[in-house]
Design a protein around this motif. Structure first.
Motif, PDB file in Angstrom:
ATOM      1  N   ALA A  92     -19.017  12.104  17.165  1.00 42.62           N
ATOM      2  CA  ALA A  92     -18.281  13.059  16.335  1.00 42.62           C
ATOM      3  C   ALA A  92     -17.098  12.381  15.658  1.00 42.62           C
ATOM      4  N   PHE A  93     -16.424  11.505  16.403  1.00 39.35           N
ATOM      5  CA  PHE A  93     -15.299  10.762  15.827  1.00 39.35           C
ATOM      6  C   PHE A  93     -15.774   9.849  14.696  1.00 39.35           C
ATOM      7  N   PHE A  94     -16.855   9.101  14.958  1.00 40.45           N
ATOM      8  CA  PHE A  94     -17.384   8.215  13.922  1.00 40.45           C
ATOM      9  C   PHE A  94     -17.956   9.010  12.744  1.00 40.45           C
ATOM     10  N   MET A  95     -18.461  10.192  13.022  1.00 41.44           N
ATOM     11  CA  MET A  95     -18.979  11.034  11.949  1.00 41.44           C
ATOM     12  C   MET A  95     -17.859  11.420  10.989  1.00 41.44           C
ATOM     13  N   ILE A  96     -16.714  11.787  11.528  1.00 44.55           N
ATOM     14  CA  ILE A  96     -15.566  12.128  10.687  1.00 44.55           C
ATOM     15  C   ILE A  96     -15.138  10.923   9.861  1.00 44.55           C
ATOM     16  N   LEU A  97     -15.105   9.746  10.505  1.00 42.39           N
ATOM     17  CA  LEU A  97     -14.724   8.531   9.784  1.00 42.39           C
ATOM     18  C   LEU A  97     -15.724   8.205   8.671  1.00 42.39           C
ATOM     19  N   LEU A  98     -17.023   8.326   8.987  1.00 41.87           N
ATOM     20  CA  LEU A  98     -18.044   7.984   8.005  1.00 41.87           C
ATOM     21  C   LEU A  98     -18.020   8.950   6.820  1.00 41.87           C
TER      22      LEU A  98
END
Length: 857
Positions: free
Chosen positions: A498-504
């Motif tokens: 979820a964290f990487f999804m926000i970053l991506l």
């Protein structure tokens, strides 16, 4: 002979077509036969047991062994002394040689391919001569090794089994000396006139080709740890190949296999080992290069087909490939996430086993979850066609494929990621957008999929708590999770994703480039005065909308005014400018907006624009009607205007007056107009976008119609706006003091009609009556009924009811106005976004939290 050649040349187009169709049929049956001859179960066992690096080296050697055959086509073009693009030569040569390898027929397929790829309508005899010479030397390398093998067998170095085949080796060995002698001695004709240097070069290429065959075959024995005397195996391979060429069987299947089984068995090699050896040789030397050749052949064939039908097939194919790619990413991601959430379901439920291409063994459930969520995330970027997704997706898919091959082999997963990578590579052109505009539709889909998967995972964790009362309910056994510790690790993995999804998503949304051009009042005025406009064009001077200019030769020709809401670029009214340039201007704006991730909505446009936009793939529905007054026919005489005459007499008795004032205006006048406007609004926020609002700089541009009472106090006003059309006028902002007697606006309009008629005007635009005659019957278009409901219940500024009746008192004609939206957009979301823009407050000192949320989305 000459007549025969001319006959074939005159009909070369038809023969090439027949050849291509024949080859496609042959390839189809060849692929069908391959599926029957290949033992996929055995391949799966081999791939599972053999070290990955050995398999990779076998594949690399197989592909390298094909490379010498490219020399045939290089020499062929040198013989013809013609230039050719290197990439095209390498591509077509690979196709020719790999397909010829597997289809067989003694090399005749290669002749047909070279004729189809390199021949033209006006080829002379030199083309046929060069083609025949290359064909004759295709087997010279095999002949060379046949003679060498004959000598090895004769001097006792070959297998005793081969002694019976010495005539076969000798006959094959005599082929190349005879060909060299004939082509060197004969000076003319198909076989003559060939320099010795060219003959030796073709001979060398053929020798290298068969050296590659031997290297590929013997290297597999080496990697399989099969210990055999290579000098005795080489004659066996050559004899089996000569026999296969004589039989002209596709890929020498059958004849080659039988001889090799019988010959290798004399060395004491088990039949199972021989079968694996031959199977891997066919896979890495014939089949994998052949599959690449088919892809290149399909690319070439589709290129010709595409050219013939003016690019339509390629567009359809790219669109289809893009949809398949998005489907594979989303479906694969969902399956992997479910595999990590309810792993037992994929073993207990047969239909899930059939749909699951992944059979991982070493991967933990948390990694399955992470992999699945990332695939879904890649699917979002690819679906939105964002250019920045391409390198990330290629890297991610490549790493997944590499992990599958090297660490946790699964044939289904290898095929899945291989196909995914292949489609991704060929879909680069489809990812053209510079940024991601995360639309409401996208968020809804992603929230539903990811939210469902996450909630299911949380439910599994809660359900598997030993003391939880849910255990008293009878649920399928596959809801049982392996352990609480594994569940917790997986949940942490979801949080990380979820964290990487926000970053991506943030990365894909950059750089947030805007389409709007800087607001330039002088530039806008110059375009309107030189190129023309319409009754909506004056709204641009309110400054609440962005502008886009279409130019040619550094001259502004067309102007669009719009506002952006989420992923929708909502254009207000018809564009201003030269109507003859509307079509190229719209095409340019659609292209520019599309590259930035926006879709266009055209709001309140006329029929002429509907026809243009329909050709660009836009759907439309009627948004309402605009009232138009014919000033030449307007009169207060007659029975029809009895009520209006009475109203005018009343206002005249009460000594009301009408006046047109010209700019510039003094501050006292503007202050009074502001007081009237504020009283009229009664605390409501003003709308903008499709109508004017109180703005001093806007009002100062044009004349204002005033109504004064007997004391000389202004009680009503309306600003006149130019229509930029001959002899046509309109007003925009209309406000009045609500304490005065009713009918004040009728008085203003009638006086204004009389004034404009006296000034030579012929028409007056009374403005839109939104939703007039729209979606009011059960037979109306579905889109119109939806629009009616959304706007009717969503507008908070005024009621639509009664507006048409009021304007109908004066209207001579009703002009339909339409709204157009992109066909791949949701009508519901489009209308909601349009409603929010059209009802957005011009200024709001204390912004409501809900409005902040709506602005964010």
């Amino acid at each position: 002979m000459k007549k025969i050649i001319n006959f074939f040349k005159a009909r070369s187009k038809y023969f090439k077509g027949i050849f291509m169709v024949t080859v496609v049929v042959i390839i189809f049956f060849e692929l069908t036969n391959l599926t029957k001859t290949l033992d996929f179960h055995q391949l799966k066992i081999i791939f599972r047991d053999l070290p990955r690096f050995k398999l990779i080296l076998m594949a690399v050697i197989g592909f390298v062994a094909i490379l010498p055959m490219l020399g045939y086509d290089i020499i062929f073009h040198r013989m013809l002394k013609r230039p050719i693009k290197t990439s095209y030569l390498l591509e077509t040569s690979w196709v020719t040689n790999t397909i010829n390898n597997l289809t067989g027929f003694g090399g005749f397929v290669s002749v047909g391919f070279r004729s189809a790829f390199y021949g033209g309508k006006k080829e002379g005899p030199e083309f046929l001569h060069a083609l025949s010479k290359v064909f004759l030397f295709l087997m010279s390398g095999l002949s060379f090794y046949s003679l060498l093998s004959f000598l090895l067998v004769s001097f006792g170095q070959g297998s005793p089994y081969l002694h019976q085949y010495w005539p076969l080796l000798l006959g094959g060995g005599l082929y190349f000396p005879v060909i060299i002698l004939v082509t060197h001695l004969k000076k003319t004709g198909i076989l003559g006139g060939m320099p010795l240097k060219t003959a030796i070069a073709l001979m060398a290429v053929s020798v290298l080709e068969w050296t590659g065959v031997l290297a590929s075959f013997l290297s597999i024995a080496y990697f399989l740890d099969i210990h055999v005397p290579y000098l005795q195996v080489i004659p066996l391979v050559i004899a089996a190949s000569v026999f296969g060429v004589i039989t002209m069987l596709p890929g020498e299947i059958g004849s080659f296999d039988v001889m090799m089984f019988m010959g290798l068995a004399t060395f004491g090699i088990p039949r199972e080992t021989i079968a694996v050896w031959i199977l891997l040789f066919r896979l890495f030397y014939y089949i994998l290069p052949f599959l690449l050749g088919i892809l290149l052949f399909a690319k070439n064939l589709s290129g010709r087909f595409n050219q013939r039908f003016e690019g339509l097939p390629r567009d359809l194919a790219e669109e289809l490939a893009h949809k398949i790619l998005v489907f594979l990413l989303y479906s694969g991601g969902i399956i992997l996430a479910l595999s990590g959430t309810i792993p037992r379901a994929f073993t207990e439920l047969s239909f899930l086993r059939q749909f699951n291409p992944f059979t991982y063994h070493l991967l933990s459930k948390s990694i399955l979850l992470i992999l699945g969520y990332f695939l879904i995330l890649m699917g979002r970027g690819v679906s939105a066609r964002v250019k920045r997704t391409y390198p990330i997706a290629i890297l991610f898919i490549t790493l997944s494929l590499g992990y599958t091959i090297l660490l946790d082999f699964s044939l289904g997963a290898v095929l899945y990621f291989g196909i995914l990578l292949l489609i991704m590579l060929f879909s680069k052109q489809e990812l053209f957008r510079k940024q991601l505009v995360y639309s409401w539709e996208m968020r809804l889909v992603d929230f539903f999929i990811l939210g469902f998967l996450t909630l299911l995972y949380i439910f599994i964790g809660v359900y598997n708590r030993p003391d939880h009362p849910l255990h008293r309910h009878r649920l399928p056994t596959f809801f049982v999770f392996p352990s609480e510790r594994l569940w917790l690790i997986g949940f942490i993995g979801i949080l990380i994703v979820a964290f990487f999804m926000i970053l991506l998503i943030h990365y894909l949304e950059q750089p947030q480039k805007k389409i709007a051009m800087p607001y330039d009042e002088n530039r806008i005025t110059n375009l309107l005065m030189t190129q023309g406009g319409n009754t909506d064009s004056q709204l641009v001077f309110l400054g609440d909308k962005d502008t886009y200019f279409y130019r040619q030769d550094d001259v502004d020709l067309v102007l669009f005014q719009y506002r952006i809401k989420n992923d929708k670029l909502i254009i207000m009214g018809n564009p201003a400018g030269d109507a003859s340039y509307f079509e190229p201007a719209i095409e340019e704006l659609i292209d520019v907006a599309n590259r930035q991730g926006y879709k266009l909505i055209f709001y309140e446009v006329t029929e002429e624009l509907v026809m243009i936009l329909h050709n660009f793939g836009y759907d439309f529905f009627k948004m309402g009607e605009a009232a138009e007054v014919n000033l030449l026919d307007f009169s207060l005489t007659g029975k029809k205007r009895k009520a209006e005459r009475a109203l005018m007499n009343r206002f005249n008795r009460e000594e009301y007056s009408f006046e047109i004032v010209q700019p510039p205006f003094d501050s006292q006048l503007l202050t009074r107009l502001k007081e009237i406007s504020d009283e009229w609004l009664a605390g409501r926020s003003e709308k903008g976008f499709s109508m004017g609002f109180f703005n001093e700089s806007y009002l100062k541009r044009e004349p204002i119609a005033l109504v004064k009472n007997s004391a000389g106090t202004i009680v009503a006003f309306a600003n006149l706006i130019p229509s930029y059309e001959p002899k046509k006028a309109s007003v925009d902002l209309m406000r009045y003091d609500k304490t005065v007697v009713s009918g004040i606006m009728d008085y203003l309009f009638i006086q204004l009609f009389e004034y404009l008629k006296a000034e030579g005007y012929e028409k007056f635009d009374l403005g839109m009556a939104p939703l007039a005659n729209v979606g009011t019957t059960r037979h109306s278009f579905f889109q119109e009924r939806i629009a009616y409901l959304i706007f009717h219940f969503g507008s908070r500024f005024y009621s639509f009811q009664g507006l048409r009746e009021y304007k109908d008192k004066y209207a001579s004609a009703w002009i339909p106005k339409y709204t157009l939206y992109c066909r791949d957009s949701s009508i519901i979301f489009s209308m909601i976004q349009l409603l929010l823009v059209d009802n957005a407050p011009v200024k709001n000192k204390t912004t409501h939290p809900l409005q902040k949320f709506m602005d964010w989305i």
